[in-house]
Design an enzyme around this catalytic site. Structure first.
Site, short mmCIF file in Angstrom:
data_model
loop_
_atom_site.label_atom_id
_atom_site.label_comp_id
_atom_site.label_asym_id
_atom_site.label_seq_id
_atom_site.Cartn_x
_atom_site.Cartn_y
_atom_site.Cartn_z
CD GLU A 239 -3.28 -0.90 1.79
OE1 GLU A 239 -3.65 0.24 2.12
OE2 GLU A 239 -3.89 -1.93 2.12
C1 LIG Z 1 3.46 -9.44 -0.46
C2 LIG Z 1 2.98 -8.30 -1.29
C3 LIG Z 1 1.62 -8.10 -1.46
C4 LIG Z 1 1.16 -7.05 -2.26
N1 LIG Z 1 -0.18 -6.91 -2.46
C5 LIG Z 1 -0.61 -5.99 -3.37
C6 LIG Z 1 -1.99 -5.93 -3.73
O1 LIG Z 1 -2.84 -6.65 -3.19
N2 LIG Z 1 -2.36 -5.05 -4.68
C7 LIG Z 1 -1.47 -4.23 -5.31
O2 LIG Z 1 -1.87 -3.45 -6.16
N3 LIG Z 1 -0.15 -4.27 -4.98
C8 LIG Z 1 0.29 -5.13 -4.04
N4 LIG Z 1 1.62 -5.18 -3.71
C9 LIG Z 1 2.55 -4.26 -4.37
C10 LIG Z 1 3.12 -3.21 -3.45
O3 LIG Z 1 2.15 -2.23 -3.15
C11 LIG Z 1 4.37 -2.65 -4.15
O4 LIG Z 1 5.36 -3.69 -4.07
C12 LIG Z 1 4.88 -1.38 -3.51
O5 LIG Z 1 3.98 -0.32 -3.74
C13 LIG Z 1 6.26 -0.97 -4.07
O6 LIG Z 1 6.32 -1.07 -5.44
P1 LIG Z 1 7.53 -1.89 -6.12
O7 LIG Z 1 7.57 -3.23 -5.48
O8 LIG Z 1 7.36 -1.85 -7.58
O9 LIG Z 1 8.82 -1.11 -5.68
P2 LIG Z 1 9.50 0.07 -6.51
O10 LIG Z 1 8.49 1.10 -6.83
O11 LIG Z 1 10.29 -0.51 -7.62
O12 LIG Z 1 10.49 0.66 -5.41
C14 LIG Z 1 11.80 0.16 -5.17
C15 LIG Z 1 12.42 1.04 -4.08
O13 LIG Z 1 12.49 2.41 -4.53
C16 LIG Z 1 11.85 3.26 -3.59
N5 LIG Z 1 11.18 4.36 -4.30
C17 LIG Z 1 10.40 4.26 -5.40
N6 LIG Z 1 9.93 5.47 -5.73
C18 LIG Z 1 10.42 6.35 -4.83
C19 LIG Z 1 10.30 7.75 -4.62
N7 LIG Z 1 9.56 8.52 -5.44
N8 LIG Z 1 10.92 8.32 -3.55
C20 LIG Z 1 11.67 7.54 -2.70
N9 LIG Z 1 11.83 6.21 -2.86
C21 LIG Z 1 11.20 5.62 -3.89
C22 LIG Z 1 10.84 2.38 -2.88
O14 LIG Z 1 10.49 2.90 -1.59
C23 LIG Z 1 11.58 1.06 -2.79
O15 LIG Z 1 12.43 1.07 -1.67
C24 LIG Z 1 2.09 -6.19 -2.87
C25 LIG Z 1 3.46 -6.37 -2.67
C26 LIG Z 1 3.90 -7.41 -1.90
C27 LIG Z 1 5.39 -7.60 -1.72
#
Ligand SMILES: Cc1cc2nc3c(=O)[nH]c(=O)nc-3n(C[C@H](O)[C@H](O)[C@H](O)COP(=O)(O)OP(=O)(O)OC[C@H]3O[C@@H](n4cnc5c(N)ncnc54)[C@H](O)[C@@H]3O)c2cc1C
Length: 415
Positions: free
Chosen positions: A386
């Site tokens: 989230e």
């Molecule tokens: C177990 C699990 C369940 C999930 N369930 C759902 C679900 O039900 N529905 C759904 O839609 N999603 C779901 N997610 C997705 C989850 O919301 C995303 O993984 C999360 O929002 C981060 O996106 P990403 O994994 O692509 O990381 P990325 O966006 O690739 O981020 C990688 C790193 O960069 C940092 N970063 C990225 N942008 C910025 C910024 N602008 N400023 C500072 N730091 C930044 C992040 O904090 C992180 O540390 C789930 C994820 C997991 C692991």
């Protein structure tokens, strides 16, 4: 601490507590190891009417709102955050339908989510579009009286166990963020299938799946709110749902601390219980203080939110309008900053507390046959999903700057 909860709210804690202690605790390690979905516990939660505690009575709920959801999530997560997540995942589908669904959509989908007859999911994430939801590639094209959906979503909590999904697609890629729209999709719709199931560090019994859409046709009535306003739907939902994740984190921290106090009172070294060492007591004290501070912040934010949400929901039902519109009419505030604050504060607390609990339990704390390491694994996700805590801090920072700018404008006008 006395948080002046109503009798109904105390009943929710007790009901969730009965299930947590008697039904979930004995099986949590089994489901964590097997990664199977705990249908037997879902049945107990359905019987106890826990799925609808935060939904209006008109749709079969208990008539509560955010605080009720939080109390349930916290208490279930004290036993197992993975099992408790099934109720939160469903709420992440019900909240956008409650806020942005028209009266027909609310009537059609909310009762089954409130009873737990059907579970729900929410999916905005894609393999190449995580924190930056505006870069999504999945598309919805209007053709006559239906939309055609194409693309892949990933990391969908609940996965195949759900029946109803709120999913985001671009209806107009050239418009970027203003081209994103939200849809309600039912399992079994031709062209909608499931891809990879993830293997995870924590919350392992809650399945996380890829969703695949290949020329999937849905009626145009399944559009939630308006075309191009999907990011409003997502943000409005997160404003109300992030406290649920905070509550999950709080439950995890409390569960780990309870196990740790119990163990350190029994465990003897140098002829005395390890809890008698001052170094240990200071760690216990810090954990307990951080937990209580988290709870105080979370409950006060939830109570304040509910003062906006409950009257708006009643107005919307009475007048046949959207809850989101009723909130605007009643001058409700946007809760983006506070909901991000509680998520950051409670999830950072959970990570710190569970790590310290493993430390206080020594070697056994690291072992699979003792529950504390699972709490530490489960805590991590609350800092990620989230919206990561980095993204939450961005939102808090942005809101602070906006608020300061508006205050400066008001002062300038007044001067
Ligand atoms: C177990 C699990 C369940 C999930 N369930 C759902 C679900 O039900 N529905 C759904 O839609 N999603 C779901 N997610 C997705 C989850 O919301 C995303 O993984 C999360 O929002 C981060 O996106 P990403 O994994 O692509 O990381 P990325 O966006 O690739 O981020 C990688 C790193 O960069 C940092 N970063 C990225 N942008 C910025 C910024 N602008 N400023 C500072 N730091 C930044 C992040 O904090 C992180 O540390 C789930 C994820 C997991 C692991």
């Amino acid at each position: 601490m006395d948080y002046e909860l109503t009798e109904t709210q105390l009943d929710i804690i007790n009901l969730a507590g009965e299930i947590a202690d008697k039904k979930i605790k004995p099986v949590r390690a089994k489901y964590d190891a097997s990664e199977e979905f705990p249908w037997e516990i879902i049945e107990e939660m359905r019987k106890a009417d826990l799925f609808g505690v935060y939904l209006p009575e008109e749709y079969g709920g208990l008539g509560g709102a955010n605080l009720e959801l939080i109390l349930m999530s916290e208490r279930l997560s004290q036993a197992c955050a993975g099992i408790g997540l099934s109720a939160l995942t469903s709420s992440l589908c019900a909240i956008p339908i409650l806020l942005f669904g028209n009266p027909d959509q609310r009537k059609r989908y909310l009762p089954d989510l409130a009873s737990g007859k059907k579970l729900g999911s929410f999916c905005i994430t894609e393999p190449a579009s995580g924190s930056d939801a505006t870069s999504m590639g999945a598309t919805a094209t209007l053709e006559g009286d239906h939309y055609v959906l194409n693309g892949v979503k990933n990391f969908c909590s609940g996965g195949k166990t759900s029946e109803t999904y709120v999913v985001f697609f671009s209806t107009n890629p050239s418009k970027g963020p203003r081209g994103i729209s939200a849809f309600i999709i039912e399992k079994g719709t031709p062209g909608f299938s499931f891809g990879k199931k993830e293997e995870k560090m924590g919350i392992r019994c809650n399945p996380t799946y890829e969703l695949v859409f290949e020329n999937c046709q849905i009626p145009k009535e399944n559009l939630l709110y308006k075309e191009g306003r999907g990011l409003h739907v997502a943000q409005g939902t997160f404003d109300l749902s992030r406290p649920g994740v905070a509550a999950q984190a709080l439950g995890i921290a409390q569960g780990a601390l309870n196990e740790t106090i119990e163990y350190t009172r029994q465990r003897k070294q140098f002829g005395v219980p390890v809890s008698s060492f001052q170094a240990m007591q200071h760690m216990l004290a810090d954990c307990a203080t951080q937990i209580e501070a988290s709870r105080a912040l979370l409950y006060s934010v939830a109570k304040a939110m509910d003062k906006d949400v409950i009257p708006a929901t009643q107005k919307a039902i009475k007048e046949g309008i959207l809850v989101y519109d009723a909130m605007k009419k009643l001058g409700a505030k946007r809760w983006t900053k506070e909901s991000a604050m509680v998520k950051v504060f409670c999830s950072d607390t959970a990570m710190k507390v569970t790590t310290d609990c493993v430390q206080m339990c020594g070697g056994i704390g690291y072992m699979r046959d003792f529950p504390v390491e699972k709490f530490m694994r489960d805590a991590k996700i609350t800092q990620i999903y989230e919206g990561t805590n980095q993204v939450q801090r961005n939102e808090i920072g942005m809101m602070l700057i906006k608020e300061a700018a508006s205050a400066a404008r008001r002062e300038a006008v007044a001067a």
